[in-house]
Design an enzyme around this catalytic site. Structure first.
Site, PDB file in Angstrom:
ATOM      1  N   TRP B 226       0.850  -1.184   0.000  1.00  0.00           N
ATOM      2  CA  TRP B 226       0.000   0.000   0.000  1.00  0.00           C
ATOM      3  C   TRP B 226       0.894   1.245   0.000  1.00  0.00           C
ATOM      4  O   TRP B 226       1.849   1.324   0.781  1.00  0.00           O
ATOM      5  CB  TRP B 226      -0.861  -0.036   1.251  1.00  0.00           C
ATOM      6  CG  TRP B 226      -1.797   1.109   1.437  1.00  0.00           C
ATOM      7  CD1 TRP B 226      -2.620   1.676   0.498  1.00  0.00           C
ATOM      8  CD2 TRP B 226      -2.035   1.807   2.655  1.00  0.00           C
ATOM      9  NE1 TRP B 226      -3.350   2.686   1.075  1.00  0.00           N
ATOM     10  CE2 TRP B 226      -3.020   2.792   2.404  1.00  0.00           C
ATOM     11  CE3 TRP B 226      -1.523   1.702   3.957  1.00  0.00           C
ATOM     12  CZ2 TRP B 226      -3.492   3.666   3.380  1.00  0.00           C
ATOM     13  CZ3 TRP B 226      -1.997   2.574   4.927  1.00  0.00           C
ATOM     14  CH2 TRP B 226      -2.964   3.545   4.636  1.00  0.00           C
ATOM     15  N   ASP B 307      -0.849  -6.038   9.324  1.00  0.00           N
ATOM     16  CA  ASP B 307      -1.811  -5.019   8.922  1.00  0.00           C
ATOM     17  C   ASP B 307      -3.060  -5.781   8.486  1.00  0.00           C
ATOM     18  O   ASP B 307      -3.033  -6.501   7.487  1.00  0.00           O
ATOM     19  CB  ASP B 307      -1.250  -4.183   7.769  1.00  0.00           C
ATOM     20  CG  ASP B 307      -2.174  -3.028   7.392  1.00  0.00           C
ATOM     21  OD1 ASP B 307      -1.772  -2.206   6.545  1.00  0.00           O
ATOM     22  OD2 ASP B 307      -3.291  -2.935   7.943  1.00  0.00           O
ATOM     23  N   LYS B 343     -13.274  -1.067   5.933  1.00  0.00           N
ATOM     24  CA  LYS B 343     -13.929  -1.840   4.889  1.00  0.00           C
ATOM     25  C   LYS B 343     -14.931  -2.835   5.420  1.00  0.00           C
ATOM     26  O   LYS B 343     -16.048  -2.918   4.939  1.00  0.00           O
ATOM     27  CB  LYS B 343     -12.889  -2.613   4.055  1.00  0.00           C
ATOM     28  CG  LYS B 343     -12.120  -1.761   3.077  1.00  0.00           C
ATOM     29  CD  LYS B 343     -10.952  -1.097   3.749  1.00  0.00           C
ATOM     30  CE  LYS B 343     -10.038  -0.397   2.777  1.00  0.00           C
ATOM     31  NZ  LYS B 343      -8.992   0.339   3.519  1.00  0.00           N
TER      32      LYS B 343
END
Lengths: 418, 497
Positions: B226, B307, B343
């Site tokens: 990311w 993560d 999300k």
């Protein structure tokens, strides 16, 4: 995958990598509430953190906030990411509130505004910006100041030094010391100023003194950096409480302003505020904003929506805005009443002739009592009154019924300890 | 007796305190604090910018063409009409910001900025990873709306500052969610959990903690990862290095490269691991591969920093998506875990997440938590209440929890269906190349393998927005837009190489 509890995997490391991590001391301000909660005495009184309490000593959500939240629920808006700079309607509203919607600097597009995580988050973003773009500059902070200011600049690796502010002899402002120290500082220093209702002392410069400060700051090419956490809460008037900031802006100076809606809209836990940089030209504001965004993105990506929408809804609706102003005046009014009652109680009970009028002349949520550390400890240990060790009491946590008890405690601590 | 001043006197000129002579004091500020500044030859992010491929610079150029040419149009129209405005007041000195350059748009969030400016009716935003419905609309989960309603209608709720560590219930429930309710680490009180600002905030706080208290300052991050990861860790005070991860030849995992790079990392180094649904590639290790990674890391005392932004979103199962993490916890070792609810609960803008540190003992966990507070307090004091309250409400109510898992599975299933549809659409068009990675990759994103020229072409000719690394968010696709995307990909790979 089931956790069998009996797993033939060797190679787990036995020694902790964090063995050497020391226990940190509790936060001097927020730690007070923790200690207060643990106290079982009926007499206990929490005058630690600056969160407003009603006359019944209960936390309260402003009616206009409840209204706004119900409205938001009805609207049923989505929860998409805000842009890095935050909610546009909030950013517009917050700059308008601070500077006045008709302020030329707003119309000229000279204000860079980022929604940030209340006052702390705004200060931290500004500090990170200073560290990156003004690496040789120092921040000048008042002595004393809000305890977390130093932590913020330390963590951001921005050097700071103090200017004289509080004069214990007069329990007032050491204005000459303040001017002298600001004048002596290297050119181009950032001067951290409390817009109104100085925390922890409650002592603010007069309008004339603000003018003189602006003179010196301008002369030394210092950058004024306002921390505005009590706009509307100090005097009850949003405009009056912003007059110091507006004075500097009117002079054409570039100014940093950190704003918080924790107290004046009671939105403490929603973490809503803004960092504003008033710049010399719109294209400067654009560049500054773009760089503030680059600091925010690796910190939290984009700010939380809820508090921002509440503010935007309240400020954007004339009826709600009017209601807000009324509720804010009530909160400020209750604090003034409590100051009066405390002053009256102290004056009546204290036979020593000590002048307690500073309680009335100080402004805002806090009063700097002048009690020293052992005396403050006595307040807690003997009287179950919780306050910060610098002698600061939060009047927002006091009601009329407790004033006499508090007066007794203050008189005892002042005269009989140390 | 003199008259007592009244509180009303606050508004009138206050009695001036007499200023004592200051002769005794010097005029210098009393105290000075100045940590030695390390010489800063380059800004931290300069390194990141230098590392960006030229494609990003070309992309920025392209973006600029899409932006209106005159800046500050609103200010211009405002000033022209209003004759009462003063010209700029005389400045004492020129702007101190004269030397500050315009920062580029964030490469990921900037895609949405560009998309919003595009007037084309056929535009599709496959940039940022936010879920969209089949109708292309953002979505708030029903169970989230219900929880919010309950909270707002509760007359007794308050908005007092949360503790620095956040909402206690939320923290406990979050740890249980990721580690499993029966996790020995939780039962032994070895987990320090603090509420943070979604995934980013959790990573940043964790990074700052490690920079202060951990003996190794290097963090290994997968190549690619990311875009915000390197910036977060660099600003936190760590040095980011990469380990091989994605193999463009197979569009899968470069497992050999991964093992080699972690083997040659210094003992004790920190290693960032995507718990599931690797962003941007969608390529995850198998369980067997995870086990090998775990053994290697433990043998070298490498510190795992997970993560987890997609728990439940990747496979549709919360437990399945947490397997990698739980494997590491089960061996008794330590790790860091950044959790996001952006999300899987659709709480993007509420910024809800948690950082958990699994420690060797309960005593250590207590100390670690106390130090985490010192990181957080000067950053933003305490975290925002609203999103965390929503999460806690849902997690603690078994009916709402079940409802959540159903809605979560529905989102995950829709994404899997988009994968299948896109794969089939490319097959029907006989688009050259092997596109099976579209259905093999996991989670919200597909790493298409398109190069930046092809990406730019698709933006220009087909108004399809994605990040320049060829990553598309499947969550932004619908049955309606799949054909358009397939056409665009087909055109891009046949016309450009």
């Amino acid at each position: 995958m089931q956790n069998t509890g009996h797993i033939t995997m060797a190679l787990a490391v036995d020694a902790s990598r964090f063995e050497g991590v020391p226990m940190a001391p509790p936060d001097p301000i927020l730690g007070v509430s923790e200690a207060f909660k643990a106290d079982t005495s009926d007499l206990k009184l929490n005058l630690g953190v600056g969160a407003y309490r009603t006359e019944e000593l209960q936390p309260a959500v402003l009616n206009v906030v409840k209204k706004a939240e119900k409205l938001m629920l009805e609207k049923g808006e989505n929860k998409e990411y805000l842009p890095i700079e935050g909610f546009a309607a909030f950013n517009k509203a917050t700059a308008d509130l601070l500077l006045g919607a008709d302020n030329p600097v707003i119309k000229q597009g000279r204000v860079a505004t980022l929604q940030s995580l209340s006052g702390t988050g705004s200060l931290r973003l500004a500090a990170a910006f200073i560290q990156r773009y003004f690496p040789d500059a120092k921040v000048l902070i008042s002595s004393p100041t809000w305890g977390n200011h130093k932590n913020i600049f330390n963590d951001a690796r921005v050097p700071w030094s103090e200017y004289r502010y509080y004069d214990p002899k007069t329990v007032g402002l050491d204005f000459e010391g303040m001017i002298a120290d600001i004048q002596a500082a290297p050119e181009g220093s950032f001067v951290l100023l409390h817009g109104c209702a100085h925390n922890p002392t409650g002592i603010d410069p007069t309008p004339e003194q603000w003018e003189k400060l602006a003179d010196v700051i301008e002369e030394k090419k210092h950058m004024p950096f306002f921390d505005v956490a009590y706009q509307g809460f100090a005097s009850g008037s949003l405009d009056e409480d912003a007059s110091s900031v507006r004075l500097f802006v009117k002079r054409g100076l570039e100014v940093f302003v950190a704003q918080s809606y924790s107290k004046n809209l009671g939105l403490y836990a929603e973490r809503i505020g803004a960092i504003n940089v008033i710049c010399s030209a719109p294209e400067v504001a654009d560049r500054v904003k773009s760089q503030l965004k680059r600091l925010a993105r690796p910190m939290y990506s984009n700010p939380p929506i809820h508090g921002a929408k509440i503010v935007a809804n309240v400020v954007g609706d004339p009826t709600m805005f009017g209601e807000w102003k009324e509720e804010m005046e009530q909160m400020a009014g209750r604090i003034k009443n409590v100051r009066q009652k405390l002053y009256d109680s102290l004056t009546e009970k204290d036979q020593s002739g000590k002048d307690w009028s500073f309680i009335l002349s100080q402004i805002g949520m806090f009063s700097f009592t002048g009690l020293n550390r052992p005396q403050s400890d006595n307040m807690t240990d003997k009287w179950h009154i919780y306050m910060t060790k610098d002698g600061r009491i939060s009047l927002a946590g006091l009601n009329l019924a407790k004033c006499e008890y508090l007066a007794d405690a203050i008189i005892d601590s002042f005269h009989n300890v140390n | 007796r003199t008259q007592r001043p009244h509180a009303g006197a606050l508004r009138s000129p206050r009695p001036r305190p007499s200023i004592p002579p200051t002769a005794a004091r010097g005029t210098h500020p009393r105290r000075s604090y100045g940590p030695a500044h390390p010489s800063r030859a380059a800004m931290p992010t300069a390194n990141v910018r230098a590392a960006q491929p030229s494609a990003d610079r070309r992309l920025s150029t392209l973006v600029r063409h899409l932006l209106p040419s005159s800046p500050r149009t609103s200010a211009a129209t405002a000033t022209s009409a209003d004759s009462s405005l003063q010209p700029f007041p005389t400045m004492a000195s020129p702007s101190v910001f004269a030397g500050i350059a315009q920062g580029p748009e964030d490469p990921i969030l900037g895609v949405t900025v560009a998309y919003n400016k595009d007037p084309s009716p056929v535009k599709v935003n496959l940039g940022v990873g936010a879920y969209r419905t089949e109708e292309g609309k953002p979505m708030v989960l029903n169970v989230v709306r219900r929880a919010e309603q309950m909270l707002i209608q509760n007359e007794s709720r308050v908005k007092e500052y949360l503790p620095i560590t956040g909402l206690a219930d939320f923290n406990k429930l979050s740890a249980k969610l990721i580690f499993g309710a029966d996790s020995p680490a939780i039962q032994e009180n070895r987990v320090a959990t603090v509420q943070c600002l979604s995934g980013t905030g959790s990573l940043r706080v964790g990074g700052e903690f490690l920079a202060r208290h951990y003996h190794e300052r290097t963090i290994y991050i997968p190549q690619p990862t990311w875009g915000n990861h390197p910036k977060v860790f660099t600003l936190a005070g760590l040095t980011a290095r990469s380990y091989r991860y994605y193999d463009p030849a197979t569009r899968g995992l470069d497992f050999q490269g991964l093992l080699e790079d972690l083997s040659s990392a210094p003992s004790g180094a920190i290693v960032l691991l995507h718990a599931c649904a690797h962003n941007p590639t969608g390529v995850d290790p198998t369980l067997e591969q995870w086990e090998q990674i775990r053994q290697l890391m433990r043998s070298k005392a490498l510190l795992p920093f997970f993560d987890s932004a997609y728990q439940g979103f990747a496979s549709g199962s919360l437990d399945k998506d947490a397997q990698s993490v739980r494997m590491f916890v089960a061996d008794g070792g330590e790790l860091l875990m950044a959790q996001s609810y952006a999300k899987n609960m659709g709480l993007y803008g509420e910024r809800v997440g948690a950082l958990s540190i699994v420690c060797g003992s309960a005593d250590i966990a207590v100390k670690v938590e106390s130090q985490l507070k010192l990181v957080i307090r000067p950053m933003y004091s305490n975290p925002p209440l609203h999103g965390a309250s929503i999460v806690a409400t849902i997690l603690k109510d078994s009916a709402m929890f079940d409802e959540w898992t159903l809605e979560l599975k529905a989102m995950a299933d829709r994404i899997i269906s988009m994968r299948e549809q896109l794969f089939n659409a490319l097959k029907i068009r006989e688009t050259p190349g092997d596109w099976s990675h579209i259905i093999k990759q996991i989670g919200m994103f597909t790493f298409t393998g398109l190069n930046s020229d092809q990406v730019a072409f698709m933006r220009q000719e087909y108004h399809i927005y994605m990040t320049s690394d060829g990553r598309i968010s499947m969550a932004g696709l619908s049955s309606r837009t799949v054909p358009h995307l397939a056409d665009a990909i087909h055109a891009a790979v046949t016309k450009l190489k």
